[in-house]
Design an enzyme around this catalytic site. Structure first.
Site: not given
Length: 304
Positions: A31, A62, A106, A138, A171, A178
């Site tokens: 990205q 958050h 992440e 992933d 999050d 994606p």
């Protein structure tokens, strides 16, 4: 050079922040990541041109994504954050003395690097805490590996408590990204295999004004998978709208907690210094305005 940083939450809507200054840009394999400085919200970052987190209002998002669910749990020990490379969700979960392990799954290590450098107030050094395990890759594959490990247990053999998660925080980027496959009934079913008996997940849904169809679809998917689904909402300036989230569980109902009980739990768990969420606000987060009930009525409990 200053520019107007504009966002388009829907084809017929636009909002933004004038006099923004770009501090960094990285085109990663996944990205485009940009860090901006704005007079209104301070530093923020975007992914593929979409707003993610700002130093000026991240505490709203958050705190709502973590504390209503965590306070509904008797004593959360293990949490899984899907996405969350800015560290904001982990920072909030680390406030709980009972927390022993937080896994942040992440996708993009560049998100972690850039937000560590430019948004220290958001992460608060969360990744330096030994209770936090950062897994780059992933998030769906991470969950699949956990499911496979559980499936490999001998008959009657139980996973260790720390191998099951009490809390899951989505999050992630929205479903029109994606990350779309992580918002599906199939993924929710996989996720339930690694949840502890008393567990809850929280996720953001979008704006009821800009993304009504998306919000209703996500709530329908959650209701297929979980016995209890409670939408909540707060205005998030960076997102330009009232922003809806949801907490889903088979056993915990955060909306049923009364203010005195919540106030006592906040004290017992040492949750001082929150900037947005408190016991008095809790019920209001779960009370939808008329305009939202008109759009999403069949998914929301009617007001008394």
């Amino acid at each position: 050079m200053s520019v107007s940083l504009l966002f388009e939450p829907a084809p017929d809507a636009v909002y933004g922040f004038p006099n923004a200054r770009q501090l960094a840009r990285v085109d990663s394999p996944h990205q485009r990541i940009e860090v901006w400085d704005t007079p209104q919200l301070g530093r923020l970052f975007t992914l593929d041109g979409q707003p993610m987190t700002s130093a000026g209002d991240e505490f709203i998002y958050h705190e709502c994504m973590t504390h209503p669910a965590a306070l509904a749990h008797p004593a959360p020990r293990a949490a899984l954050v899907l996405g969350g490379g800015d560290g904001g969700a982990a920072k909030q979960l680390l406030r709980y003395a009972s927390i022993e392990r937080i896994v942040v799954a992440e996708l993009d290590d560049e998100v972690v690097r850039l937000t560590r450098e430019h948004l220290p107030d958001v992460h608060g050094g969360a990744f330096e805490d030994p209770r936090v395990e950062l897994v780059i890759g992933d998030a769906a594959k991470y969950v699949a590996r956990c499911v496979a490990q559980h499936a490999a247990l001998a008959p009657g053999e139980m996973p260790m408590p720390c191998d099951l998660f009490d809390l899951v925080v989505f999050d992630l980027t929205p479903p029109d990204s994606p990350a779309a496959g992580l918002y599906t009934p199939a993924f929710f079913a996989d996720l339930k295999r690694i949840l502890a008996p008393q567990a809850a997940l929280s996720l953001h849904l979008g704006s009821p004004y800009f993304h009504a169809a998306r919000v209703t679809a996500l709530l329908a998917n959650l209701q297929q998978a979980f016995a209890i689904v409670r939408p909540l909402a707060a205005y998030v300036p960076l997102y330009g709208s009232l922003w809806m989230m949801a907490i889903a569980s088979d056993t915990l109902d955060p909306a049923s907690l009364a203010e005195p009980e919540l106030a006592a739990r906040l004290v017992q768990r040492g949750l001082h210094g929150l900037r947005f969420y408190d016991a008095a606000l809790h019920a209001a987060l779960f009370a939808a305005p008329h305009a939202v009930r008109d759009k999403l009525g069949r998914f929301l409990k009617p007001s008394p």
